[in-house]
Design a protein around this motif. Structure first.
Motif, PDB file in Angstrom:
ATOM      1  N   ALA A 109       0.829  -1.206   0.000  1.00  0.00           N
ATOM      2  CA  ALA A 109       0.000   0.000   0.000  1.00  0.00           C
ATOM      3  C   ALA A 109       0.864   1.257   0.000  1.00  0.00           C
ATOM      4  N   LEU A 110       1.980   1.230   0.740  1.00  0.00           N
ATOM      5  CA  LEU A 110       2.891   2.374   0.761  1.00  0.00           C
ATOM      6  C   LEU A 110       3.499   2.596  -0.619  1.00  0.00           C
ATOM      7  N   GLU A 111       3.907   1.506  -1.283  1.00  0.00           N
ATOM      8  CA  GLU A 111       4.488   1.622  -2.631  1.00  0.00           C
ATOM      9  C   GLU A 111       3.461   2.184  -3.617  1.00  0.00           C
ATOM     10  N   GLU A 112       2.224   1.749  -3.491  1.00  0.00           N
ATOM     11  CA  GLU A 112       1.183   2.251  -4.398  1.00  0.00           C
ATOM     12  C   GLU A 112       0.916   3.730  -4.147  1.00  0.00           C
ATOM     13  N   ARG A 113       0.943   4.128  -2.893  1.00  0.00           N
ATOM     14  CA  ARG A 113       0.685   5.531  -2.555  1.00  0.00           C
ATOM     15  C   ARG A 113       1.812   6.424  -3.073  1.00  0.00           C
ATOM     16  N   ILE A 114       3.057   5.951  -2.944  1.00  0.00           N
ATOM     17  CA  ILE A 114       4.199   6.740  -3.413  1.00  0.00           C
ATOM     18  C   ILE A 114       4.349   6.654  -4.927  1.00  0.00           C
ATOM     19  N   GLY A 115       3.952   5.501  -5.486  1.00  0.00           N
ATOM     20  CA  GLY A 115       4.096   5.302  -6.922  1.00  0.00           C
ATOM     21  C   GLY A 115       5.463   4.784  -7.312  1.00  0.00           C
ATOM     22  N   LEU A 116       6.174   4.201  -6.377  1.00  0.00           N
ATOM     23  CA  LEU A 116       7.505   3.654  -6.640  1.00  0.00           C
ATOM     24  C   LEU A 116       7.665   2.333  -5.911  1.00  0.00           C
ATOM     25  N   ARG A 117       8.402   1.417  -6.524  1.00  0.00           N
ATOM     26  CA  ARG A 117       8.737   0.176  -5.818  1.00  0.00           C
ATOM     27  C   ARG A 117       9.882   0.469  -4.849  1.00  0.00           C
ATOM     28  N   LEU A 118       9.705   0.096  -3.593  1.00  0.00           N
ATOM     29  CA  LEU A 118      10.691   0.386  -2.553  1.00  0.00           C
ATOM     30  C   LEU A 118      11.537  -0.817  -2.192  1.00  0.00           C
ATOM     31  N   LEU A 119      11.015  -2.024  -2.429  1.00  0.00           N
ATOM     32  CA  LEU A 119      11.726  -3.244  -2.052  1.00  0.00           C
ATOM     33  C   LEU A 119      11.728  -4.222  -3.215  1.00  0.00           C
ATOM     34  N   THR A 120      12.863  -4.885  -3.392  1.00  0.00           N
ATOM     35  CA  THR A 120      12.961  -5.978  -4.354  1.00  0.00           C
ATOM     36  C   THR A 120      12.828  -7.276  -3.584  1.00  0.00           C
ATOM     37  N   ARG A 121      11.840  -8.082  -3.953  1.00  0.00           N
ATOM     38  CA  ARG A 121      11.565  -9.318  -3.231  1.00  0.00           C
ATOM     39  C   ARG A 121      11.911 -10.515  -4.095  1.00  0.00           C
ATOM     40  N   THR A 122      12.629 -11.481  -3.507  1.00  0.00           N
ATOM     41  CA  THR A 122      12.828 -12.791  -4.138  1.00  0.00           C
ATOM     42  C   THR A 122      12.408 -13.837  -3.114  1.00  0.00           C
TER      43      THR A 122
END
Length: 298
Positions: free
Chosen positions: A41-54
């Motif tokens: 939700a935070l990433e959607e609100r900011i409009g940027l991906r903040l974490l790379t997940r594997t």
């Protein structure tokens, strides 16, 4: 940013620092799925991906790293200020987390806490025994314990013990079967009880010194431990020669259970220091504990 989003930022900072949703969720006391939804939700609100997940790791993106660099110090300062408010209470309170090796934990911290804790029932002390050179800031510790020469220069360091000395010892039964070593080079003919620490990678070298000459002994043996107690008990059992903190073996030497060798090759060196970040505000609980632990020469 809206007031209600501060929790999102705090959750992001913990995930980015821990680099794990599992550990971050445990620290926050929430489920992994709830935490994942919060970050999404935070990433959607900011409009940027903040974490790379594997499947195996979590790491900040470039944007996430910039955000972490901005918000993490702010949250640290807020936490420090909130902790400082306990000065307004009659008694300091809170939890103090310390990372230390086994020897200082048992020989210095534990005896001091026996005196300290009964007088301060609102203070909790958590000690994690760890032989690595832990980054106490990123790992969330309030303080750590290291030898004086190992403390980073940007930390406040307080001596909590006297100068130290090591001892090379083995049992009388062992020396009935092996000659007494007179110089460090003689140790190549002996069975050494070795120690492996994560900070050294390989086996811990025995640092011996005399008349300005330093020798690193790397002996062979059948036993390798990362435990102080197991090295001592193995030496008492006659299984080899051990390199031990002097205070741990002096009673056994006095009672004839161990024989000390190469004593003139074991100089004194700076003892243990408690170290913590150079912040403007330390918690009252930590300040009180630091004053209790501070070494005062007799």
């Amino acid at each position: 940013m809206a007031h209600e989003n501060f929790n999102d930022l705090a959750a992001f900072a913990i995930v980015a620092q821990e680099r794990s949703f599992t550990r971050a969720a445990a620290k926050l006391g929430v489920s992994q799925s709830a935490l994942s939804q919060t970050i999404r939700a935070l990433e959607e609100r900011i409009g940027l991906r903040l974490l790379t997940r594997t499947t195996r790791s979590v790491a900040p993106t470039e944007a996430g790293a910039r955000l972490l660099q901005t918000v993490a110090p702010r949250f640290e300062e807020i936490q420090a200020q909130l902790a400082a408010l306990s000065e307004l209470r009659e008694k300091p309170a809170g939890t103090v987390r310390i990372t230390a090796g086994e020897h200082p934990a048992t020989s210095i911290l534990q005896p001091a806490l026996k005196r300290f804790l009964p007088d301060h029932p609102d203070i909790t002390v958590e000690i994690i025994v760890d032989y690595g050179l832990t980054d106490i800031v990123s790992e969330g510790y309030d303080a750590g314990v290291r030898m004086g020469e190992q403390v980073a220069k940007d930390m406040i360091a307080v001596p909590i013990g006297p100068e130290m000395r090591m001892a090379v010892v083995a049992s009388p039964a062992y020396f009935k079967k092996h000659p007494i070593p007179l110089v460090p080079q003689d140790m190549t003919a002996h069975t050494c009880i070795n120690m492996r620490l994560p900070t050294y990678g390989g086996l811990f070298p025995w640092g011996l010194e005399k008349d300005g000459r330093e020798v690193k002994v790397r002996g062979e043996g059948q036993l390798v431990f990362n435990s102080l107690g197991l090295r001592l008990s193995s030496a008492l059992d006659g299984l080899g020669v051990a390199y031990m903190p002097e205070d741990q073996v002096l009673p056994h030497i006095a009672e004839g259970r161990l024989i000390r060798v190469l004593e003139d090759w074991c100089p004194y060196f700076p003892g243990y220091h408690l170290y913590y970040p150079n912040r403007r505000h330390s918690s009252p609980a930590l300040s009180l504990l630091v004053d209790t632990l501070r070494y005062r020469a007799p």
